[in-house]
Design an enzyme around this catalytic site. Structure first.
Site, PDB file in Angstrom:
ATOM      1  N   ASP A   1     -28.137   8.955  -1.516  1.00 20.19           N
ATOM      2  CA  ASP A   1     -27.363   8.468  -0.367  1.00 20.19           C
ATOM      3  C   ASP A   1     -28.087   8.812   0.929  1.00 20.19           C
ATOM      4  OD1 ASP A   1     -25.552   7.669  -2.152  1.00 20.19           O
ATOM      5  OD2 ASP A   1     -23.952   9.059  -1.567  1.00 20.19           O
TER       6      ASP A   1
ATOM      7  N   ASP B   1     -29.287   6.308   3.831  1.00 17.96           N
ATOM      8  CA  ASP B   1     -28.830   6.414   5.223  1.00 17.96           C
ATOM      9  C   ASP B   1     -30.011   6.463   6.192  1.00 17.96           C
ATOM     10  OD1 ASP B   1     -26.278   6.394   4.391  1.00 17.96           O
ATOM     11  OD2 ASP B   1     -25.950   8.554   4.568  1.00 17.96           O
TER      12      ASP B   1
ATOM     13  N   SER C   1      -4.957 -23.775  -8.386  1.00 16.67           N
ATOM     14  CA  SER C   1      -4.571 -22.583  -9.146  1.00 16.67           C
ATOM     15  C   SER C   1      -4.625 -22.927 -10.628  1.00 16.67           C
ATOM     16  CB  SER C   1      -3.194 -22.104  -8.710  1.00 16.67           C
ATOM     17  OG  SER C   1      -2.249 -23.053  -9.069  1.00 16.67           O
TER      18      SER C   1
ATOM     19  N   GLU D   1     -12.193 -14.721 -19.804  1.00 22.61           N
ATOM     20  CA  GLU D   1     -12.506 -13.824 -18.670  1.00 22.61           C
ATOM     21  C   GLU D   1     -11.271 -13.034 -18.297  1.00 22.61           C
ATOM     22  OE1 GLU D   1     -13.601 -16.438 -15.513  1.00 22.61           O
ATOM     23  OE2 GLU D   1     -15.376 -17.164 -16.557  1.00 22.61           O
TER      24      GLU D   1
ATOM     25  N   LYS E   1      -8.464 -11.914 -15.701  1.00 25.76           N
ATOM     26  CA  LYS E   1      -7.843 -12.528 -14.523  1.00 25.76           C
ATOM     27  C   LYS E   1      -7.641 -11.413 -13.506  1.00 25.76           C
ATOM     28  CE  LYS E   1      -4.125 -15.637 -13.142  1.00 25.76           C
ATOM     29  NZ  LYS E   1      -3.870 -15.015 -11.875  1.00 25.76           N
TER      30      LYS E   1
ATOM     31  N   ASP F   1      -6.536  -9.558 -10.200  1.00 24.08           N
ATOM     32  CA  ASP F   1      -5.327  -9.716  -9.391  1.00 24.08           C
ATOM     33  C   ASP F   1      -5.586  -9.276  -7.947  1.00 24.08           C
ATOM     34  OD1 ASP F   1      -2.753 -10.290  -8.761  1.00 24.08           O
ATOM     35  OD2 ASP F   1      -1.881  -8.519  -9.717  1.00 24.08           O
TER      36      ASP F   1
ATOM     37  N   ARG G   1      -8.137 -18.999   0.310  1.00 30.38           N
ATOM     38  CA  ARG G   1      -7.578 -20.159  -0.385  1.00 30.38           C
ATOM     39  C   ARG G   1      -6.677 -20.979   0.533  1.00 30.38           C
ATOM     40  NH1 ARG G   1      -3.068 -21.038  -3.862  1.00 30.38           N
ATOM     41  NH2 ARG G   1      -3.570 -22.739  -5.270  1.00 30.38           N
TER      42      ARG G   1
ATOM     43  N   TYR H   1     -16.200 -15.718 -10.143  1.00 29.95           N
ATOM     44  CA  TYR H   1     -15.919 -16.283 -11.466  1.00 29.95           C
ATOM     45  C   TYR H   1     -16.012 -17.800 -11.537  1.00 29.95           C
ATOM     46  CZ  TYR H   1     -11.399 -16.165  -9.064  1.00 29.95           C
ATOM     47  OH  TYR H   1     -10.406 -16.273  -8.135  1.00 29.95           O
TER      48      TYR H   1
ATOM     49  N   LYS I   1     -11.465 -20.781 -20.177  1.00 31.88           N
ATOM     50  CA  LYS I   1     -12.085 -21.959 -19.557  1.00 31.88           C
ATOM     51  C   LYS I   1     -12.970 -22.664 -20.579  1.00 31.88           C
ATOM     52  CE  LYS I   1     -12.449 -19.555 -15.140  1.00 31.88           C
ATOM     53  NZ  LYS I   1     -13.352 -18.839 -14.231  1.00 31.88           N
TER      54      LYS I   1
ATOM     55  N   LYS J   1      -0.976 -14.733 -18.965  1.00 32.98           N
ATOM     56  CA  LYS J   1      -0.566 -13.561 -18.172  1.00 32.98           C
ATOM     57  C   LYS J   1      -0.109 -12.436 -19.100  1.00 32.98           C
ATOM     58  CE  LYS J   1       0.516 -13.870 -14.047  1.00 32.98           C
ATOM     59  NZ  LYS J   1       0.659 -14.543 -12.809  1.00 32.98           N
TER      60      LYS J   1
ATOM     61  N   CYS K   1      24.772   4.613   8.077  1.00 33.00           N
ATOM     62  CA  CYS K   1      23.827   5.600   7.552  1.00 33.00           C
ATOM     63  C   CYS K   1      24.576   6.597   6.665  1.00 33.00           C
ATOM     64  CB  CYS K   1      23.134   6.328   8.708  1.00 33.00           C
ATOM     65  SG  CYS K   1      22.062   7.655   8.124  1.00 33.00           S
TER      66      CYS K   1
ATOM     67  N   CYS L   1      24.400  10.181   8.546  1.00 27.06           N
ATOM     68  CA  CYS L   1      24.986  10.510   9.849  1.00 27.06           C
ATOM     69  C   CYS L   1      26.066   9.521  10.287  1.00 27.06           C
ATOM     70  CB  CYS L   1      23.890  10.586  10.915  1.00 27.06           C
ATOM     71  SG  CYS L   1      23.258   8.964  11.362  1.00 27.06           S
TER      72      CYS L   1
ATOM     73  N   CYS M   1      18.226   3.454  10.293  1.00 29.37           N
ATOM     74  CA  CYS M   1      19.233   4.179  11.055  1.00 29.37           C
ATOM     75  C   CYS M   1      18.658   4.447  12.449  1.00 29.37           C
ATOM     76  CB  CYS M   1      19.554   5.496  10.349  1.00 29.37           C
ATOM     77  SG  CYS M   1      20.485   6.615  11.408  1.00 29.37           S
TER      78      CYS M   1
ATOM     79  N   CYS N   1      20.290  12.413  13.277  1.00 32.80           N
ATOM     80  CA  CYS N   1      20.423  12.105  11.837  1.00 32.80           C
ATOM     81  C   CYS N   1      19.597  13.130  11.040  1.00 32.80           C
ATOM     82  CB  CYS N   1      19.927  10.685  11.584  1.00 32.80           C
ATOM     83  SG  CYS N   1      20.010  10.209   9.863  1.00 32.80           S
TER      84      CYS N   1
HETATM   85  S1  IVH Z   1     -10.820 -19.754 -12.137  1.00 30.31           S
HETATM   86  C1  IVH Z   1     -10.311 -24.134 -10.958  1.00 30.31           C
HETATM   87  N1  IVH Z   1     -11.124 -17.306 -13.037  1.00 30.31           N
HETATM   88  O1  IVH Z   1      -6.139 -16.727 -10.441  1.00 30.31           O
HETATM   89  C2  IVH Z   1     -10.220 -22.757 -11.500  1.00 30.31           C
HETATM   90  N2  IVH Z   1      -9.418 -17.674 -11.418  1.00 30.31           N
HETATM   91  O2  IVH Z   1      -3.705 -18.310 -10.855  1.00 30.31           O
HETATM   92  C3  IVH Z   1     -10.369 -21.740 -10.467  1.00 30.31           C
HETATM   93  N3  IVH Z   1      -8.222 -15.636 -10.751  1.00 30.31           N
HETATM   94  O3  IVH Z   1      -6.497 -18.900  -7.725  1.00 30.31           O
HETATM   95  C4  IVH Z   1      -9.911 -20.389 -10.804  1.00 30.31           C
HETATM   96  N4  IVH Z   1      -9.353 -14.242 -12.023  1.00 30.31           N
HETATM   97  O4  IVH Z   1      -7.368 -16.470  -7.486  1.00 30.31           O
HETATM   98  C5  IVH Z   1     -10.421 -18.111 -12.214  1.00 30.31           C
HETATM   99  N5  IVH Z   1     -11.569 -15.196 -13.910  1.00 30.31           N
HETATM  100  C6  IVH Z   1     -10.859 -15.984 -13.073  1.00 30.31           C
HETATM  101  C7  IVH Z   1      -9.833 -15.489 -12.249  1.00 30.31           C
HETATM  102  C8  IVH Z   1      -9.122 -16.370 -11.435  1.00 30.31           C
HETATM  103  C9  IVH Z   1      -8.394 -14.357 -11.115  1.00 30.31           C
HETATM  104  C10 IVH Z   1      -7.188 -16.079  -9.768  1.00 30.31           C
HETATM  105  C11 IVH Z   1      -7.679 -17.051  -8.738  1.00 30.31           C
HETATM  106  C12 IVH Z   1      -6.833 -18.275  -8.924  1.00 30.31           C
HETATM  107  C13 IVH Z   1      -5.632 -17.727  -9.610  1.00 30.31           C
HETATM  108  C14 IVH Z   1      -4.917 -18.785 -10.402  1.00 30.31           C
END
Ligand code: IVH
Length: 665
Positions: A32, A36, A81, A111, A113, A115, A134, A223, A286, A310, A405, A408, A423, A429
């Site tokens: 590091d 730096d 989405s 892959e 997903k 969050d 987005r 992704y 996919k 999910k 409240c 108090c 409150c 209080c």
């Molecule tokens: S592919 C056209 N791959 O999930 C396809 N999305 O519910 C484009 N997300 O808007 C999305 N991990 O924000 C893709 N491995 C992944 C993902 C992913 C998270 C999110 C992304 C998307 C949302 C859809």
């Protein structure tokens, strides 16, 4: 000059590579410290060559104080989405549907997903030119300046073979560790904590000050590489190529050729994801071949070639025994469900947050209801639903949000646009008073040797009713309390005495003004110097202070408009606390004594105002124009060429911000 250009270029390349090794590969090849040092060297050289300014230089990762404006940008390809599924049966349906539609063999990429919040990055000639959120899928916000501060996003690509212009999409995330730390800090500063890392990441990305974004240490996984070029025919291979260009691509992805492999993947990650440093909420499937993706096409909202599975958040049913309402230090009311204890993800859950009045009304809660408790991305379990069937067999009273409240009796208020009730009785209080005293005594504030338990004890005994009472405690009386004694009472007296030399900015923070955290208190103290100036400051004077916006300015004015608060401040002043910036705070050293310094350009670490204060605090003099009497020009990026010429002509030494920091340290 030529050699400086070469050096700048090679340092930029080298630092980009080290960034990649550290943030993308998690495998640094340099200490590091050495990193730096190289960064400082580059900063120094760039300051000397403002004509070589480059928004994609690794020095730009620290962000800037210049307020961002988010322009709306239309996406070149809409950001869609994904359709969601929650069961193996739906995954099978998806797979069969694809098989039928294509009529030939196909591969499916599995892959994680992620969050977080999605982002679309555009690269031209291997350099990041734009980052857009987005938004509504058609148009999003231009957050390029903020995204540049995310260390795992390459500003300049490595290797070769990437298209001249392309877009790549992914997810911006706040790692769990950063999220937990940030929430502790927010609560300490009287701010509401973020509910989950997703909200924290999207909130951070929309901050107006990119320097603040840089501090939040966001991460990003990519992704989806978009290209119509035939060379990019497999989604999986495309991402492997993108990985070679320096993007952070998940190692968890797998190309599968059977449904069985897909289910194995889902089953494995449903559990293994708990070990990941970032939040995930499912799996994305996919179709791998880009040509097959084109054949399958899109519906109006989602691609037909991809689907999200999910993860089921862990959920369990238990009985609602009662609802209590807690009052926080700032008066915020939090409804809490008291539950029949139940084990969820290995821990016993007895209570769950109900957040606010809208959530209670939305659930139509009744005492005795069988409720579903879930532990999702959040740490505190929450109630996500009611078993309607079970309710039919008879339950207790309907749960109503309180209007007064519970501590108090004051009539509760709700600010326009805010979900929480609070409150307003901040002067009498009890939990607010006790909370404020605990905050006042805390380590980052006055650092008084007095824990929560004793604050409660003193309050119950009527010995303290506000923070000023701490300085007129009767130590004989304290010594005679159970578990106290002479020694402990003496230690408390000494600690209170020592607190009288705590610097003014910490005293200001200790007062517990809503939204005034320790950093803001420092800014206000150094700008206005003493409590008189602060308590009588106009809205505009407050707004002119770095990092003070409308909300903080109003909160400060409201605090000092309250007579009781003014009275407490006066008593603290009489007790001998620091209510002005002292010579000692200001006169940090004599390192710059007798030196006159001109500031020019923009800087990485400090604002120009801060640099001015630092020069004076270290005994120097800040002057506005260069003359033969000037000792140094402190040069940042974009220093004007005329100034540079003048300094050279007069033989005035030019120093960088890094040089300056060394001089004052
Ligand atoms: S592919 C056209 N791959 O999930 C396809 N999305 O519910 C484009 N997300 O808007 C999305 N991990 O924000 C893709 N491995 C992944 C993902 C992913 C998270 C999110 C992304 C998307 C949302 C859809």
């Amino acid at each position: 000059m030529n050699s400086d250009i070469d050096l700048i270029n090679s340092l930029r390349d080298e630092l980009n590579r080290h960034n990649y090794n550290y943030y993308v590969l998690s495998a640094p090849t340099i200490s590091d410290y050495d990193f730096d040092m190289k960064m400082k060297k580059l900063q120094r050289l760039e300051a000397l060559h403002p004509e070589l300014d480059d928004p994609n230089s690794p020095t730009k990762r620290v962000g800037s104080d210049i307020s961002n404006e988010f322009k709306q940008i239309t996406h070149s390809y809409p950001m869609l989405s994904l359709a969601n599924t929650y069961s193996n049966a739906e995954v099978t349906d998806f797979y069969m549907r694809i098989r039928k539609a294509l009529g030939v063999d196909f591969l499916v990429d599995c892959e994680l997903k992620y969050d977080g919040t999605s982002i679309s990055l555009r690269y031209e000639d291997g350099r990041l030119v734009r980052a857009v959120t987005r938004g509504d899928g058609e148009k999003g916000d231009d957050v390029t300046e903020n995204v540049r501060t995310i260390s795992s996003i390459p500003l300049v690509l490595q290797g070769s073979g990437y298209p001249e212009v392309f877009e790549i999409r992914g997810e911006i995330l706040m790692p769990w560790s950063v999220f937990n730390e940030l929430n502790v800090e927010r609560v300490e500063n009287g701010l509401p904590p973020f509910a989950n890392p997703r909200n924290a990441a999207s909130g951070t990305l929309k901050l107006l000050n990119s320097k603040e974004v840089a501090k939040r240490k966001l991460d990003a996984y990519l992704y989806y590489f978009i290209s119509d070029d035939e060379d990019y025919s497999s989604h999986y291979e495309n991402l492997q190529k993108a990985k070679e260009w320096g993007f952070k691509i998940s190692d968890a992805s797998k190309r599968c050729s059977t449904l069985e492999e897909i289910f194995d993947y889902i089953q494995y990650w449903d559990d293994a994801r708990r070990e990941l440093p970032v939040a995930t909420d499912g799996i994305v499937l996919k179709v791998d071949a880009v040509e097959q993706q084109h054949l399958l096409g899109f519906t109006s909202k989602t691609p037909r070639w991809a689907i999200a599975y999910k993860f089921q958040a862990e959920r369990i049913a238990t009985q609602l025994k009662s609802v209590s309402f807690q009052v926080g230090r700032m008066g915020t009311i939090t409804p809490v469900a008291n539950l029949e204890p139940v084990t969820l993800s290995g821990t016993v859950v007895k209570r769950a947050s109900l957040h606010n009045a809208d959530i209670i009304a939305g659930l139509d809660l009744h005492i005795g209801d069988s409720v579903y408790v879930e532990k999702g991305g959040e740490i505190i379990p929450k109630i996500v639903g009611v078993d309607e069937e079970a309710r039919k067999s008879g339950v207790g009273e309907r749960v109503h949000f309180i209007s007064q409240c519970p501590e108090c009796g004051a009539e509760l208020k709700r600010m326009e646009g805010e979900a929480a009730h609070y409150c307003p009785n901040d002067t009498t209080c009890p939990p607010q008073i006790k909370g404020r005293i605990i905050h006042f005594a805390s380590r980052k504030a006055m650092n008084i040797n007095l824990g929560e338990e004793n604050v409660n004890l003193f309050y119950e005994l009527g010995m303290v009713k506000n923070v000023a009472d701490l300085y007129s405690l009767n130590f004989q009386e304290i010594a005679s309390l159970p578990r106290w004694g002479m020694q402990s009472a003496k230690r408390l007296a000494e600690s209170l005495e020592q607190s009288k030399s705590v610097p003014f900015d910490r005293v200001l923070f200790a007062l517990g003004i809503r939204y005034v955290g320790s950093t803001t208190a420092k800014k206000i103290a150094s700008a206005l110097q003493n409590i008189e100036a602060i308590s009588s400051a106009s809205y505009q004077t407050l707004m002119d202070i770095d990092e003070v916006g409308e909300v903080i300015a109003n909160s400060v004015m409201e605090f000092f408009a309250n007579e009781q608060n003014r009275d407490i401040v006066n008593r603290l002043k009489e007790a001998g606390l620091q209510f002005a910036i002292s010579q000692a705070d200001e006169q940090a050293s004599n390192n710059l004594e007798g030196l006159s310094i001109v500031i020019s350009g923009t800087f990485e670490r400090y604002s120009r105002d801060e640099l001015k204060q630092l020069i004076e605090a270290h005994g120097g003099k800040n002057v506005s124009s260069i003359s033969s009497k000037t000792d140094y020009v402190l040069a940042g990026a974009n220093m004007g060429p005329a100034k540079l010429e003048k300094a050279n002509a007069l033989g005035v030494k030019i120093i960088s911000e890094a040089d300056f920091i060394k001089m004052i340290e």
